[in-house]
Design a protein around this motif. Structure first.
Motif, PDB file in Angstrom:
ATOM      1  N   THR A   1       0.868  -1.269  -0.025  1.00  0.00           N
ATOM      2  CA  THR A   1      -0.049  -0.069  -0.174  1.00  0.00           C
ATOM      3  C   THR A   1       0.810   1.170   0.197  1.00  0.00           C
ATOM      4  N   THR A   2       1.755   1.335   0.815  1.00  0.00           N
ATOM      5  CA  THR A   2       2.715   2.300   0.926  1.00  0.00           C
ATOM      6  C   THR A   2       3.439   2.765  -0.472  1.00  0.00           C
ATOM      7  N   GLY A   3       4.001   1.386  -1.090  1.00  0.00           N
ATOM      8  CA  GLY A   3       4.503   1.702  -2.323  1.00  0.00           C
ATOM      9  C   GLY A   3       3.805   2.156  -3.297  1.00  0.00           C
ATOM     10  N   ILE A   4       2.447   1.469  -3.281  1.00  0.00           N
ATOM     11  CA  ILE A   4       1.487   2.328  -4.255  1.00  0.00           C
ATOM     12  C   ILE A   4       1.314   3.893  -4.309  1.00  0.00           C
ATOM     13  N   LEU A   5       0.828   4.294  -3.003  1.00  0.00           N
ATOM     14  CA  LEU A   5       0.632   5.529  -2.795  1.00  0.00           C
ATOM     15  C   LEU A   5       1.950   6.666  -2.923  1.00  0.00           C
ATOM     16  N   ILE A   6       3.209   6.059  -2.561  1.00  0.00           N
ATOM     17  CA  ILE A   6       4.317   7.043  -2.850  1.00  0.00           C
ATOM     18  C   ILE A   6       4.819   6.821  -4.229  1.00  0.00           C
ATOM     19  N   THR A   7       4.466   5.821  -4.729  1.00  0.00           N
ATOM     20  CA  THR A   7       4.794   5.883  -6.422  1.00  0.00           C
ATOM     21  C   THR A   7       3.955   6.813  -7.048  1.00  0.00           C
ATOM     22  N   VAL A   8       2.678   6.590  -6.754  1.00  0.00           N
ATOM     23  CA  VAL A   8       1.460   7.525  -7.434  1.00  0.00           C
ATOM     24  C   VAL A   8       1.779   8.907  -7.172  1.00  0.00           C
ATOM     25  N   THR A   9       2.035   9.363  -5.916  1.00  0.00           N
ATOM     26  CA  THR A   9       2.361  10.685  -5.455  1.00  0.00           C
ATOM     27  C   THR A   9       3.641  11.201  -6.124  1.00  0.00           C
ATOM     28  N   CYS A  10       4.856  10.440  -6.272  1.00  0.00           N
ATOM     29  CA  CYS A  10       5.823  11.020  -6.924  1.00  0.00           C
ATOM     30  C   CYS A  10       5.704  11.167  -8.464  1.00  0.00           C
ATOM     31  N   PHE A  11       4.786  10.429  -9.122  1.00  0.00           N
ATOM     32  CA  PHE A  11       4.486  10.570 -10.522  1.00  0.00           C
ATOM     33  C   PHE A  11       3.623  11.823 -10.612  1.00  0.00           C
ATOM     34  N   VAL A  12       2.780  12.169  -9.834  1.00  0.00           N
ATOM     35  CA  VAL A  12       1.816  13.437  -9.901  1.00  0.00           C
ATOM     36  C   VAL A  12       3.172  14.547  -9.595  1.00  0.00           C
ATOM     37  N   ASP A  13       3.751  14.441  -8.682  1.00  0.00           N
ATOM     38  CA  ASP A  13       4.711  15.601  -8.216  1.00  0.00           C
ATOM     39  C   ASP A  13       5.760  15.813  -9.359  1.00  0.00           C
ATOM     40  N   THR A  14       6.064  14.644 -10.026  1.00  0.00           N
ATOM     41  CA  THR A  14       7.214  14.821 -11.005  1.00  0.00           C
ATOM     42  C   THR A  14       6.652  15.554 -12.422  1.00  0.00           C
ATOM     43  N   PHE A  15       5.319  14.989 -12.965  1.00  0.00           N
ATOM     44  CA  PHE A  15       4.896  15.230 -14.054  1.00  0.00           C
ATOM     45  C   PHE A  15       3.770  16.511 -14.015  1.00  0.00           C
ATOM     46  N   ILE A  16       3.285  16.497 -13.035  1.00  0.00           N
ATOM     47  CA  ILE A  16       2.150  17.436 -13.099  1.00  0.00           C
ATOM     48  C   ILE A  16       2.535  18.628 -11.947  1.00  0.00           C
ATOM     49  N   VAL A  17       3.058  18.812 -10.947  1.00  0.00           N
ATOM     50  CA  VAL A  17       3.481  19.751 -10.043  1.00  0.00           C
ATOM     51  C   VAL A  17       4.423  20.524 -10.694  1.00  0.00           C
ATOM     52  N   ARG A  18       5.744  19.580 -10.695  1.00  0.00           N
ATOM     53  CA  ARG A  18       7.142  20.429 -11.062  1.00  0.00           C
ATOM     54  C   ARG A  18       7.166  20.935 -12.426  1.00  0.00           C
ATOM     55  N   ALA A  19       6.219  20.213 -13.341  1.00  0.00           N
ATOM     56  CA  ALA A  19       6.235  20.536 -14.818  1.00  0.00           C
ATOM     57  C   ALA A  19       5.297  21.484 -15.028  1.00  0.00           C
ATOM     58  N   TRP A  20       3.956  21.575 -14.351  1.00  0.00           N
ATOM     59  CA  TRP A  20       2.956  22.606 -14.779  1.00  0.00           C
ATOM     60  C   TRP A  20       2.896  23.599 -13.673  1.00  0.00           C
ATOM     61  N   LEU A  21       2.343  22.970 -12.503  1.00  0.00           N
ATOM     62  CA  LEU A  21       2.082  24.123 -11.470  1.00  0.00           C
ATOM     63  C   LEU A  21       2.940  24.926 -11.032  1.00  0.00           C
ATOM     64  N   VAL A  22       4.229  24.667 -10.666  1.00  0.00           N
ATOM     65  CA  VAL A  22       5.255  25.679 -10.215  1.00  0.00           C
ATOM     66  C   VAL A  22       5.461  26.518 -11.102  1.00  0.00           C
ATOM     67  N   PRO A  23       5.825  26.323 -12.508  1.00  0.00           N
ATOM     68  CA  PRO A  23       6.041  27.272 -13.495  1.00  0.00           C
ATOM     69  C   PRO A  23       5.018  28.207 -13.580  1.00  0.00           C
ATOM     70  N   ALA A  24       3.631  27.546 -13.783  1.00  0.00           N
ATOM     71  CA  ALA A  24       2.374  28.501 -13.636  1.00  0.00           C
ATOM     72  C   ALA A  24       2.326  29.579 -12.733  1.00  0.00           C
ATOM     73  N   ILE A  25       2.453  29.067 -11.274  1.00  0.00           N
ATOM     74  CA  ILE A  25       2.511  30.031 -10.347  1.00  0.00           C
ATOM     75  C   ILE A  25       3.588  30.815 -10.282  1.00  0.00           C
ATOM     76  N   LEU A  26       4.634  30.719 -10.778  1.00  0.00           N
ATOM     77  CA  LEU A  26       5.845  31.700 -10.926  1.00  0.00           C
ATOM     78  C   LEU A  26       5.521  32.668 -11.956  1.00  0.00           C
ATOM     79  N   MET A  27       4.831  32.184 -13.038  1.00  0.00           N
ATOM     80  CA  MET A  27       4.478  33.202 -14.301  1.00  0.00           C
ATOM     81  C   MET A  27       3.309  34.104 -13.651  1.00  0.00           C
ATOM     82  N   ILE A  28       2.447  33.637 -12.761  1.00  0.00           N
ATOM     83  CA  ILE A  28       1.450  34.481 -12.299  1.00  0.00           C
ATOM     84  C   ILE A  28       1.942  35.639 -11.476  1.00  0.00           C
TER      85      ILE A  28
END
Length: 122
Positions: free
Chosen positions: A60-87
């Motif tokens: 369970t921990t492996g699934i949760l951390i893997t999904v969280t890391c995937f979201v962090d790498t490909f959504i948060v760092r690639a889209w959310l952080v630059p978008a907030i900095l642009m605003i």
């Protein structure tokens, strides 16, 4: 994950060279996207090994951390952080002092000509 610092330090570096925050963000994303993606994939592979355990809590921990890391790498760092900095644009650096904007990146020209301003920054 701490690879967000790769992006933020690079943005600050280009901002101190005289680029606007928006241009610095674009150039920094261009230059650090490979290392951020690679670091995220390494973490995803490492955490996914927990899913092969016999213990339910580790699976369970492996699934949760893997999904969280995937979201962090490909959504948060690639889209959310630059978008907030642009605003925030130049307000991101308050109360510090940054140099005046003296350089500009020409994105459209970089798509047409291989020797454009973005390719020279590498």
């Amino acid at each position: 994950l701490d690879y967000d610092l790769f992006l933020l330090v690079r943005i600050f570096e280009y901002r101190m060279k005289g680029y606007s925050t928006k241009d610095a963000t674009v150039v920094a994303m261009y230059n650090t996207s490979g290392i951020i993606t690679t670091a995220g994939l390494i973490m995803i592979i490492a955490f996914s090994s927990l899913m092969f355990s016999d213990l339910l809590i580790l699976k369970t921990t492996g699934i949760l951390i893997t999904v969280t890391c995937f979201v962090d790498t490909f959504i948060v760092r690639a889209w959310l952080v630059p978008a907030i900095l642009m605003i925030g644009a130049e307000a991101n650096w308050w109360p510090g002092r940054v140099p005046k904007i003296t350089k500009q990146v020409h994105i459209l020209r970089s798509r047409l000509h291989p020797r454009s301003s973005i390719s020279k920054l590498r």
